[in-house]
Design an enzyme around this catalytic site. Structure first.
Site, PDB file in Angstrom:
ATOM      1  CE  LYS A  60      -6.571  -2.590   1.170  1.00 39.88           C
ATOM      2  NZ  LYS A  60      -7.767  -3.211   0.560  1.00 39.88           N
TER       3      LYS A  60
HETATM    4  P1  NAD Z   1      -3.409 -13.204  -1.646  1.00 40.59           P
HETATM    5  O1  NAD Z   1      -2.186 -12.788  -0.947  1.00 40.59           O
HETATM    6  O2  NAD Z   1      -4.258 -14.265  -1.091  1.00 40.59           O
HETATM    7  O3  NAD Z   1      -3.039 -13.637  -3.145  1.00 40.59           O
HETATM    8  C1  NAD Z   1      -2.281 -12.806  -3.981  1.00 40.59           C
HETATM    9  C2  NAD Z   1      -1.985 -13.504  -5.286  1.00 40.59           C
HETATM   10  O4  NAD Z   1      -1.274 -12.586  -6.154  1.00 40.59           O
HETATM   11  C3  NAD Z   1      -1.110 -14.739  -5.120  1.00 40.59           C
HETATM   12  O5  NAD Z   1      -1.564 -15.763  -5.989  1.00 40.59           O
HETATM   13  C4  NAD Z   1       0.269 -14.231  -5.586  1.00 40.59           C
HETATM   14  O6  NAD Z   1       1.069 -15.265  -6.126  1.00 40.59           O
HETATM   15  C5  NAD Z   1      -0.151 -13.271  -6.674  1.00 40.59           C
HETATM   16  N1  NAD Z   1       0.954 -12.347  -6.990  1.00 40.59           N
HETATM   17  C6  NAD Z   1       1.715 -11.651  -6.120  1.00 40.59           C
HETATM   18  N2  NAD Z   1       2.660 -10.972  -6.802  1.00 40.59           N
HETATM   19  C7  NAD Z   1       2.467 -11.241  -8.109  1.00 40.59           C
HETATM   20  C8  NAD Z   1       3.135 -10.862  -9.300  1.00 40.59           C
HETATM   21  N3  NAD Z   1       4.178 -10.025  -9.282  1.00 40.59           N
HETATM   22  N4  NAD Z   1       2.665 -11.337 -10.482  1.00 40.59           N
HETATM   23  C9  NAD Z   1       1.607 -12.177 -10.519  1.00 40.59           C
HETATM   24  N5  NAD Z   1       0.951 -12.593  -9.426  1.00 40.59           N
HETATM   25  C10 NAD Z   1       1.380 -12.122  -8.232  1.00 40.59           C
HETATM   26  O7  NAD Z   1      -4.245 -11.831  -1.871  1.00 40.59           O
HETATM   27  P2  NAD Z   1      -5.800 -11.691  -2.150  1.00 40.59           P
HETATM   28  O8  NAD Z   1      -6.484 -11.460  -0.860  1.00 40.59           O
HETATM   29  O9  NAD Z   1      -6.247 -12.779  -3.065  1.00 40.59           O
HETATM   30  O10 NAD Z   1      -5.825 -10.280  -2.918  1.00 40.59           O
HETATM   31  C11 NAD Z   1      -5.640 -10.180  -4.324  1.00 40.59           C
HETATM   32  C12 NAD Z   1      -6.151  -8.831  -4.806  1.00 40.59           C
HETATM   33  O11 NAD Z   1      -7.539  -8.721  -4.478  1.00 40.59           O
HETATM   34  C13 NAD Z   1      -5.495  -7.599  -4.197  1.00 40.59           C
HETATM   35  O12 NAD Z   1      -5.495  -6.554  -5.154  1.00 40.59           O
HETATM   36  C14 NAD Z   1      -6.432  -7.228  -3.068  1.00 40.59           C
HETATM   37  O13 NAD Z   1      -6.326  -5.865  -2.705  1.00 40.59           O
HETATM   38  C15 NAD Z   1      -7.749  -7.529  -3.728  1.00 40.59           C
HETATM   39  N6  NAD Z   1      -8.868  -7.720  -2.792  1.00 40.59           N
HETATM   40  C16 NAD Z   1      -8.830  -8.700  -1.838  1.00 40.59           C
HETATM   41  C17 NAD Z   1      -9.910  -8.876  -0.978  1.00 40.59           C
HETATM   42  C18 NAD Z   1      -9.951  -9.980   0.042  1.00 40.59           C
HETATM   43  O14 NAD Z   1     -11.023 -10.156   0.660  1.00 40.59           O
HETATM   44  N7  NAD Z   1      -8.913 -10.741   0.252  1.00 40.59           N
HETATM   45  C19 NAD Z   1     -11.009  -8.027  -1.091  1.00 40.59           C
HETATM   46  C20 NAD Z   1     -11.037  -7.042  -2.082  1.00 40.59           C
HETATM   47  C21 NAD Z   1      -9.949  -6.911  -2.926  1.00 40.59           C
END
Ligand code: NAD
Length: 426
Positions: free
Chosen positions: A112
């Site tokens: 990561k």
């Molecule tokens: P992203 O950047 O597309 O979206 C993040 C979201 O979280 C946004 O809606 C943002 O407004 C919200 N957010 C940020 N700060 C916040 C706060 N303080 N309070 C409430 N909401 C808040 O990110 P993503 O890719 O959707 O990732 C989200 C989660 O999923 C993370 O934990 C990431 O590690 C995990 N994840 C993502 C993937 C992937 O393929 N993108 C895969 C596995 C896990």
């Protein structure tokens, strides 16, 4: 036993991840030598690099790449852009990646990375320079058969194209076409896979379907609250809606909204795309963060950040099922309290593995230069995740443990069998 809030506040995210690991290792009696190896990342790379801002000034950025384990294959994991990124956070996230790949039986290890900055505060030009300079600074620490980044919080497909292009242009001209697989999560035109963008959300849906089959629950009609409406959250909302679930409340960094008669997941996704957050969505009322957690729903899907469900809010949660789409959204004490109250938690390493599984499919397509159809991607993803969920349920029964520990045990058992065969070098 009374659970208090203070101990979890003192525990860092990496300490939480290691605590979960040791608990599972204890239950399954993992070989102590493997336990010592897996408790720490193999490599911790920190780079400081200068980037020219639009004003002409230079600013120094700090980036990280943690390589936790590569026993099963190349290090694999996302690149996170957030002001909160630090060594502790990426170490925890890299550790979880190793378990995810092993649990899903894909030939990847865990890694990561990230940069400690807020991408929303930069122009597209500045972002491009930050990403390219970071990739250059990482140099040969990444590579298509060594360590393969992907999008995560705050980064996206465009980020991956800049990384791939920078890496390719630092490679001998004759080899440039063969290094597309240095990153996954690319847009289709630049070597991405159909179904990658929605893959994590798709995997969350499969996890819920598996649980519904296991428990005899009807998915249609389930009322859902989602925290985070970015890549993962917005795909979860739309896919759940297609299968008849109803989104009732959504929160993100701009605020929280609720409509007890249901929110259109598709219209909300368009609104977020346009204005950057859920705030101002007119077909739902604004609510406080406290009201969001206490929403009258069956299922809660944290899909934003870690440490969101804590001893401070767990008692207010009405949902009986937490589906961890985000990494590490529930603190260990909050999970204990939620389970003690009769709730169930589907753990992150199982629920959000769809992203890394389709990343593996993208990497295979890059290696063979043969694109797969969306049908093939979705079917293979379904088979992979359903098999991982089956193995977890079997381990849960065999060891009489929580679902999280069971998922860890499946992953650790796989790693143990390979260590037994290969031995520890030299
Ligand atoms: P992203 O950047 O597309 O979206 C993040 C979201 O979280 C946004 O809606 C943002 O407004 C919200 N957010 C940020 N700060 C916040 C706060 N303080 N309070 C409430 N909401 C808040 O990110 P993503 O890719 O959707 O990732 C989200 C989660 O999923 C993370 O934990 C990431 O590690 C995990 N994840 C993502 C993937 C992937 O393929 N993108 C895969 C596995 C896990």
């Amino acid at each position: 036993m009374t659970l208090v809030d203070s101990p979890e506040k003192r525990q860092s995210l990496h300490e939480q991840a290691v605590r979960q690991f040791h608990e599972a290792a204890e239950i399954m009696d993992l070989n102590p030598d493997y336990r010592a190896i897996l408790a720490h990342p193999k490599n911790e790379v920190i780079v400081n690099f200068p980037v020219r801002m639009d004003s002409g000034e230079y600013r120094s950025f700090r980036g990280y790449r943690i390589q936790h384990n590569n026993l099963l294959g190349p290090y694999k994991g996302g690149i996170r852009f957030s002001p909160h990124v630090d060594l502790d956070e990426v170490k925890a996230l890299a550790t979880w990646m190793t378990w995810k790949s092993a649990l899903c039986d894909i030939p990847f290890g865990g890694g990561k990375g990230g940069i400690a900055f807020n991408p929303r505060e930069h122009s597209r030009e500045e972002l491009e320079r930050i990403v390219r300079r970071f990739t250059h600074a990482l140099g040969s620490n990444i590579g298509p058969d060594h360590d393969i980044p992907a999008p995560d919080l705050g980064s996206n497909g465009q980020t991956m194209v800049w990384m791939m292009d920078t890496y390719a242009n630092s490679t001998a001209a004759a080899n440039r076409q063969s290094v597309k697989g240095v990153v996954t999560g690319k847009p289709i035109e630049s070597g991405g896979s159909l179904g990658r963008e929605k893959a994590t959300g798709q995997g969350v849906l499969f996890s819920l379907q598996h649980w519904c089959d296991e428990t005899g629950t009807d998915l249609a009609g389930l009322r859902v609250a989602i925290q985070g409406y970015g890549n993962v959250g917005s795909n979860v909302g739309r896919l759940f809606e297609v299968y008849g679930a109803q989104v009732i409340a959504v929160a993100d960094h701009t605020g929280a909204i609720i409509n007890n008669d249901g929110i259109s997941a598709f219209e909300l996704a368009e609104h977020v795309e346009k204005v950057g957050g859920v705030a101002g969505y007119s077909a739902a009322g604004e609510c406080s963060v406290e009201d969001f957690w206490a929403a009258d729903v069956d299922v809660l899907v944290p899909a934003a950040l870690e440490n969101q469900i804590t001893m401070a809010n767990v008692d207010s949660i009405q949902a009986r099922l937490i589906i961890e789409a985000a990494n590490g959204p529930t603190t260990p004490n909050a999970e204990l309290a939620f389970l003690a109250g009769g709730g169930e938690v589907l753990p992150d390493i199982l629920v959000n593995a769809g992203g890394v599984v389709v990343s593996y499919f993208e990497w295979l397509q890059n290696k063979s230069a043969q694109p797969w159809t969306l049908d093939v991607v979705d079917h293979k993803l379904r088979d992979t995740l359903m098999a991982a969920a089956d193995r977890t349920v079997v381990a849960k029964g065999n060891f009489g443990c929580t679902r999280r520990h069971a998922a860890y045990i499946v992953a650790l058992d796989k790693l143990q069998r390979v260590y037994n065969q290969r031995g520890i070098f030299p």
